[in-house]
Structure formats: C-alpha cells, structure tokens
Scaffold this active site. Structure first.
Site, PDB file in Angstrom:
ATOM      1  N   ASP A  67       0.806  -1.217   0.000  1.00  0.00           N
ATOM      2  CA  ASP A  67       0.000   0.000   0.000  1.00  0.00           C
ATOM      3  C   ASP A  67       0.843   1.274   0.000  1.00  0.00           C
ATOM      4  OD1 ASP A  67       0.922  -0.525   2.572  1.00  0.00           O
ATOM      5  OD2 ASP A  67      -1.053  -0.897   3.405  1.00  0.00           O
ATOM      6  N   ASP A 136      -7.934  -2.396  13.858  1.00  0.00           N
ATOM      7  CA  ASP A 136      -9.301  -2.622  13.366  1.00  0.00           C
ATOM      8  C   ASP A 136      -9.383  -3.871  12.477  1.00  0.00           C
ATOM      9  OD1 ASP A 136      -7.967  -1.791  11.094  1.00  0.00           O
ATOM     10  OD2 ASP A 136      -9.337  -0.154  10.607  1.00  0.00           O
ATOM     11  N   HIS A 138      -7.434  -4.455   9.771  1.00  0.00           N
ATOM     12  CA  HIS A 138      -7.064  -4.290   8.361  1.00  0.00           C
ATOM     13  C   HIS A 138      -5.786  -5.055   8.031  1.00  0.00           C
ATOM     14  CE1 HIS A 138      -4.815  -0.321   9.479  1.00  0.00           C
ATOM     15  NE2 HIS A 138      -3.897  -1.251   9.271  1.00  0.00           N
ATOM     16  N   GLU A 143      -9.714  -1.860   4.801  1.00  0.00           N
ATOM     17  CA  GLU A 143     -10.380  -1.491   6.043  1.00  0.00           C
ATOM     18  C   GLU A 143     -11.688  -2.273   6.208  1.00  0.00           C
ATOM     19  OE1 GLU A 143      -8.831   0.042   8.213  1.00  0.00           O
ATOM     20  OE2 GLU A 143      -8.048   1.998   7.651  1.00  0.00           O
TER      21      GLU A 143
HETATM   22  C1  F6R Z   1       1.423  -1.374   6.087  1.00  0.00           C
HETATM   23  C2  F6R Z   1       0.175  -2.106   6.184  1.00  0.00           C
HETATM   24  C3  F6R Z   1      -0.643  -2.094   7.428  1.00  0.00           C
HETATM   25  C4  F6R Z   1       0.172  -2.375   8.698  1.00  0.00           C
HETATM   26  C5  F6R Z   1      -0.722  -2.313   9.932  1.00  0.00           C
HETATM   27  C6  F6R Z   1       0.063  -2.559  11.204  1.00  0.00           C
HETATM   28  O1  F6R Z   1       2.009  -1.536   4.824  1.00  0.00           O
HETATM   29  O2  F6R Z   1      -0.195  -2.706   5.232  1.00  0.00           O
HETATM   30  O3  F6R Z   1      -1.674  -3.040   7.308  1.00  0.00           O
HETATM   31  O4  F6R Z   1       0.746  -3.646   8.586  1.00  0.00           O
HETATM   32  O5  F6R Z   1      -1.323  -1.053   9.988  1.00  0.00           O
HETATM   33  O6  F6R Z   1       0.974  -1.525  11.375  1.00  0.00           O
HETATM   34  P1  F6R Z   1       2.067  -1.547  12.551  1.00  0.00           P
HETATM   35  O7  F6R Z   1       3.020  -2.613  12.200  1.00  0.00           O
HETATM   36  O8  F6R Z   1       2.690  -0.179  12.504  1.00  0.00           O
HETATM   37  O9  F6R Z   1       1.308  -1.826  13.803  1.00  0.00           O
END
Ligand code: F6R
Length: 236
Positions: A67, A136, A138, A143
């Site tokens: 992403d 959440d 994702h 989302e």
């Molecule tokens: C980032 C991504 C997100 C993160 C998620 C957890 O490329 O795809 O899904 O993996 O938000 O983020 P952290 O590791 O910062 O808790």
C-alpha cells in the site's frame, strides 16, 4: 494455520526474517509481498544483516508492497516507498527496478490499481506475502467494510488507522485520509502468508480474526480461508 507466540519483539523479528530468508534461498527469483509499519522493522533489520554477512542474496528477488498513502510522492519521508527504500531496499542487494509500491500520486488511482494487479499477475503472483494487522483488523489498507474488495483500490482510512499512524507524522491532521491498497485477491492468492503482530493492543483483534467468523468487518479473517498462513505474535 501455524500460530506462533514468542516472548519478545526481537524473537518475532528473528523468526520472521528466517522464514523470509528461507523463501529467498529456496527460490532466488521469488516475488515477495512486503509491508510497512512498525512491526516489520526488526524483521527488515535482520534481513539486512544476513545480506551484509553474505548469507542472503536478493539480486533475483522482486518485491511488491501492499500500500501507499494517497497524495504522497515517494520522496516524502512518510511515504511507504520512502520507508521501504530507507529501512530495507538500501540495505540489501535487491535491484531497485524490481521493487514495486503502488503510486499514491497517480492521477487516476483506480487505473493505478488495475495496473498494479496486472503487474502482480504478470509476475506470476506472490510467493510469500508479509502482513501486519491494524487494530481494526485491516491487512494492507483493506479497512473493515461490508464486502471484501478483490482489486487494488483507493480507500478512505478509518479513524482508528489515522490515529494509530499519527505517531509517524507531526500531527494527526497531516495523516493522509486516503490510500491505495492491494486488494484481497492478490493477498489471498499469495502462495504463503506470514502475518506478524506485536503488542497487547493487537491481542483482541488477532483473536477475532483467527477464531471468529470470516467477516469483511474483520478484514484479516479472510486469511482463515488460506491454506498456508503463519502468524507470529509477540505480546511485548
Ligand atoms: C502497512 C500495512 C498495514 C500495517 C498495519 C500494522 O504496509 O499494510 O496493514 O501492517 O497497519 O501496522 P504496525 O506494524 O505499525 O502496527
């Protein structure tokens, strides 16, 4: 599913980097799906160390990231392209031309999404997809929603995601409200999935995702349908 609980963030990074290293050793021209965020930082550090020690060769590897924030150019310090360049690509011998991150500044994000899906298809799909998980539920920036979206698409970020990611920006207002994310089809079609999570705040969502019903309101729950998922969780 292989659900591994470890005691420390360091152990999580070591295990995850060993799994990625095995993939690269077994298939030197593999396609790695990569993630950003805090969780993979340790994993990337160990991969860089293995590469510097001459134990790992990324020269044949292609990477596709999950992403990118909408509106952020790759030179922006909070863009995911910049994150990948800084935390991994500049530290390993991957060919930068074979590293792909969806463009957040494409004029038409829908078209960019279609092209990104075609690119992944053209590469023969993803061999190993590394994922984190949002509080959440994702994965990528898929989302919670009433449906699982198959294609790479533009997405409005949830308030909880904006709050969680505000720590990287000088204020919450600076966090882009939109992003482009790989869709569920490319993720679920990856041959292997490695999901890493750390911290108490991820415990409840992991429980929901892997022990609750498959529900697009908990996007990671779709992984229950995948035949080869490893989860590594460190509470600390
Ligand atoms: C980032 C991504 C997100 C993160 C998620 C957890 O490329 O795809 O899904 O993996 O938000 O983020 P952290 O590791 O910062 O808790």
């Amino acid at each position: 599913m292989n659900y591994i609980v470890v005691d420390t963030y360091e152990e999580l990074g070591k295990k995850a980097s060993n799994i990625i290293a095995s993939q690269v050793i077994m298939k030197p021209n593999c396609v790695l799906g990569l993630a950003t965020g805090s969780t993979p930082l340790g994993t990337y550090k160990y991969l860089a160390e293995m590469c510097a020690a001459g134990e790992l060769d990324f020269s044949g590897v292609t990477s596709v990231n999950l992403d990118e924030y909408a509106g952020l150019d790759g030179s922006h310090e909070q863009s995911y392209r910049y994150f990948m360049d800084t935390n991994l690509f500049s530290k390993i011998n991957i060919d930068r031309d074979k590293t792909f991150v969806p463009s957040g500044i494409a004029e038409d994000l829908e078209k960019e999404g279609q092209e990104y899906d075609r690119l992944i298809e053209g590469l023969g799909g993803i061999d190993l997809q590394l994922l984190g998980i949002g509080v959440d539920g994702h994965i990528g920036f898929n989302e919670p929603d009433s449906v699982f979206t198959a294609e790479t698409h533009a997405v409005e970020l949830d308030e909880s995601t904006i709050e969680a990611n505000a720590r990287f920006f000088s204020s919450k207002d600076e966090v882009p409200r939109w992003a482009i994310t790989m869709g569920m089809k490319s993720i679920i079609q990856a041959k292997k999935i490695l999901l890493i999570a750390n911290g108490q705040n991820k415990k409840a969502i992991l429980e929901k995702a892997f022990n609750g019903p498959v529900d697009p309101m908990v996007p990671a729950s779709i992984l229950q349908l995948h035949p080869d998922v490893t989860v590594i969780f460190s509470e600390n």
